[in-house]
Design an enzyme around this catalytic site. Structure first.
Site, PDB file in Angstrom:
ATOM      1  N   ASP A 167      54.275  28.664  32.613  1.00 15.41           N
ATOM      2  CA  ASP A 167      52.882  29.237  33.408  1.00 15.41           C
ATOM      3  C   ASP A 167      53.485  29.629  34.611  1.00 15.41           C
ATOM      4  OD1 ASP A 167      51.413  28.428  31.186  1.00 15.41           O
ATOM      5  OD2 ASP A 167      50.919  26.595  32.344  1.00 15.41           O
ATOM      6  N   VAL A 194      42.336  23.123  27.174  1.00 19.38           N
ATOM      7  CA  VAL A 194      43.567  22.587  27.239  1.00 19.38           C
ATOM      8  C   VAL A 194      43.944  22.272  25.688  1.00 19.38           C
ATOM      9  CG1 VAL A 194      44.742  20.457  28.051  1.00 19.38           C
ATOM     10  CG2 VAL A 194      42.933  21.347  29.249  1.00 19.38           C
ATOM     11  N   ALA A 195      45.217  22.521  25.480  1.00 16.00           N
ATOM     12  CA  ALA A 195      45.875  22.423  24.044  1.00 16.00           C
ATOM     13  C   ALA A 195      45.584  20.912  23.842  1.00 16.00           C
ATOM     14  CB  ALA A 195      47.184  22.956  24.109  1.00 16.00           C
ATOM     15  N   GLU A 254      44.651  33.539  29.421  1.00 10.65           N
ATOM     16  CA  GLU A 254      45.419  32.742  30.448  1.00 10.65           C
ATOM     17  C   GLU A 254      46.387  33.864  30.906  1.00 10.65           C
ATOM     18  OE1 GLU A 254      47.312  29.285  28.627  1.00 10.65           O
ATOM     19  OE2 GLU A 254      45.591  28.429  28.142  1.00 10.65           O
ATOM     20  N   HIS A 261      50.358  32.553  31.360  1.00  8.86           N
ATOM     21  CA  HIS A 261      51.092  32.069  30.373  1.00  8.86           C
ATOM     22  C   HIS A 261      51.955  33.002  29.689  1.00  8.86           C
ATOM     23  CE1 HIS A 261      51.745  28.685  27.278  1.00  8.86           C
ATOM     24  NE2 HIS A 261      51.970  29.813  26.625  1.00  8.86           N
ATOM     25  N   SER A 268      50.300  22.386  21.875  1.00  8.33           N
ATOM     26  CA  SER A 268      50.732  23.280  23.001  1.00  8.33           C
ATOM     27  C   SER A 268      52.031  23.885  22.929  1.00  8.33           C
ATOM     28  CB  SER A 268      50.793  22.400  24.280  1.00  8.33           C
ATOM     29  OG  SER A 268      51.308  23.027  25.293  1.00  8.33           O
ATOM     30  N   HIS A 325      53.868  24.527  25.239  1.00  9.03           N
ATOM     31  CA  HIS A 325      54.811  24.001  25.974  1.00  9.03           C
ATOM     32  C   HIS A 325      55.464  23.090  25.477  1.00  9.03           C
ATOM     33  CE1 HIS A 325      53.388  26.308  29.757  1.00  9.03           C
ATOM     34  NE2 HIS A 325      52.161  26.051  29.191  1.00  9.03           N
ATOM     35  N   GLN A 355      50.999  16.144  27.884  1.00  6.78           N
ATOM     36  CA  GLN A 355      49.739  16.964  27.345  1.00  6.78           C
ATOM     37  C   GLN A 355      48.846  16.008  27.231  1.00  6.78           C
ATOM     38  OE1 GLN A 355      50.381  20.146  27.375  1.00  6.78           O
ATOM     39  NE2 GLN A 355      48.264  20.535  26.739  1.00  6.78           N
TER      40      GLN A 355
HETATM   41 ZN   LIG Z   1      50.532  27.549  29.625  1.00  9.91          ZN
END
Ligand SMILES: [Zn+2]
Length: 266
Positions: A192, A177-178, A235, A238, A183, A185, A148
């Site tokens: 995604d 972007v995180a 998003e 996502h 995030s 993720h 990330q």
């Molecule tokens: Zn994502």
């Protein structure tokens, strides 16, 4: 009229017509209340009109995000919630980072690392889509902090190359972007699908997901109309696992995760 006569007339008026004057005073007080009532009512109407117009905007800055969340009586601090809640209902966002010592049990699914607990549901969803002639592929699952960081730094560099100052470059990057640690993720609970494409929302694959993902426990995590609450851009690619029961409730009520969990915390 002399001064004496005037005060006599005044006295006569006061003493002679006492009942009448109380009556007049009462009417005046009543009128003041009505006027004040109307004033506060119109203030209230104005507040809600401006408030809802505000929510409909899609532009996002950190300040407006905080203001909006406060206005809606939503929680911004989910740290305690995350420590005690069911694993599938964790809230990770800009203000609620994944803890450094957070452990995730990873397993590969179609070549992508995800939390192994979501695999049966993800598999059911992917197979059901396939049966309906919908082609889905997972472009991203679990991401480490390091991965990330690389993605985030790349975005910051892109902005610096465009001529922004460092602080501005970081702020702009974090809207898209995180930041490492924030995030979803990192949890392995989000995937995604079909690449990161803005026009994914115009595809039949997206339409299928919107109609079916809740049956398998997944939600569209960053909706177009929730940008001011999630703090994230729209998003359409996502999807986040929250479990069938909660996903269906969120779908029915139109609430995003922050709104839904805030309600559970109340
Ligand atoms: Zn994502």
């Amino acid at each position: 009229m002399g001064r004496k006569n005037y005060s006599k007339a005044y006295r006569r008026m006061n003493y002679g017509g006492q009942c009448k004057s109380i009556n007049i005073n009462f009417k005046i007080i009543l009128m003041i209340f009505v006027v004040l009532g109307l004033f506060f009512f119109s203030l209230l109407v104005f507040y809600y009109a401006v408030g809802s117009a505000d929510v409909d905007e899609n532009h996002d800055t950190e300040n407006s995000y905080i203001l909006n969340v406060k206005k809606k009586n939503l929680y911004t601090d989910f740290k305690l919630w995350n420590e005690n809640a069911n694993w599938s209902l964790m809230v990770i966002n800009d203000l609620n980072e994944v803890k450094d010592d957070f452990k995730v049990e990873l397993k590969k699914y179609r070549g992508i690392d995800v939390d192994e607990r979501i695999i049966p549901y993800l598999n059911d969803m992917m197979n059901a889509a396939e049966k309906d002639g919908i082609k889905l592929w997972i472009s991203s699952g679990y991401r480490s902090f390091e991965r990330q960081s690389t993605i985030f730094e790349r975005k910051v560099k892109e902005n610096l190359n465009k001529g922004y100052g460092y602080e501005e470059a970081v702020t702009l990057a974090s809207g898209v972007v995180a930041k490492p640690g924030t995030s979803e993720h990192h949890t392995g609970l989000a995937v995604d699908l079909n690449g990161v494409r803005d026009d994914f929302c115009d595809t039949k694959e997206y339409e299928w997901l919107i109609n079916n993902c809740a049956k398998y426990g997944f939600i569209l995590r960053y909706g177009n109309d929730k940008q001011r609450i999630t703090g994230k851009i729209y998003e359409p690619w996502h999807y986040r696992y929250v479990g069938e029961e909660h996903a269906k409730k969120m779908q029915e009520s139109g609430k995003c995760l922050e709104e839904y969990v805030s309600e559970l915390m109340n």
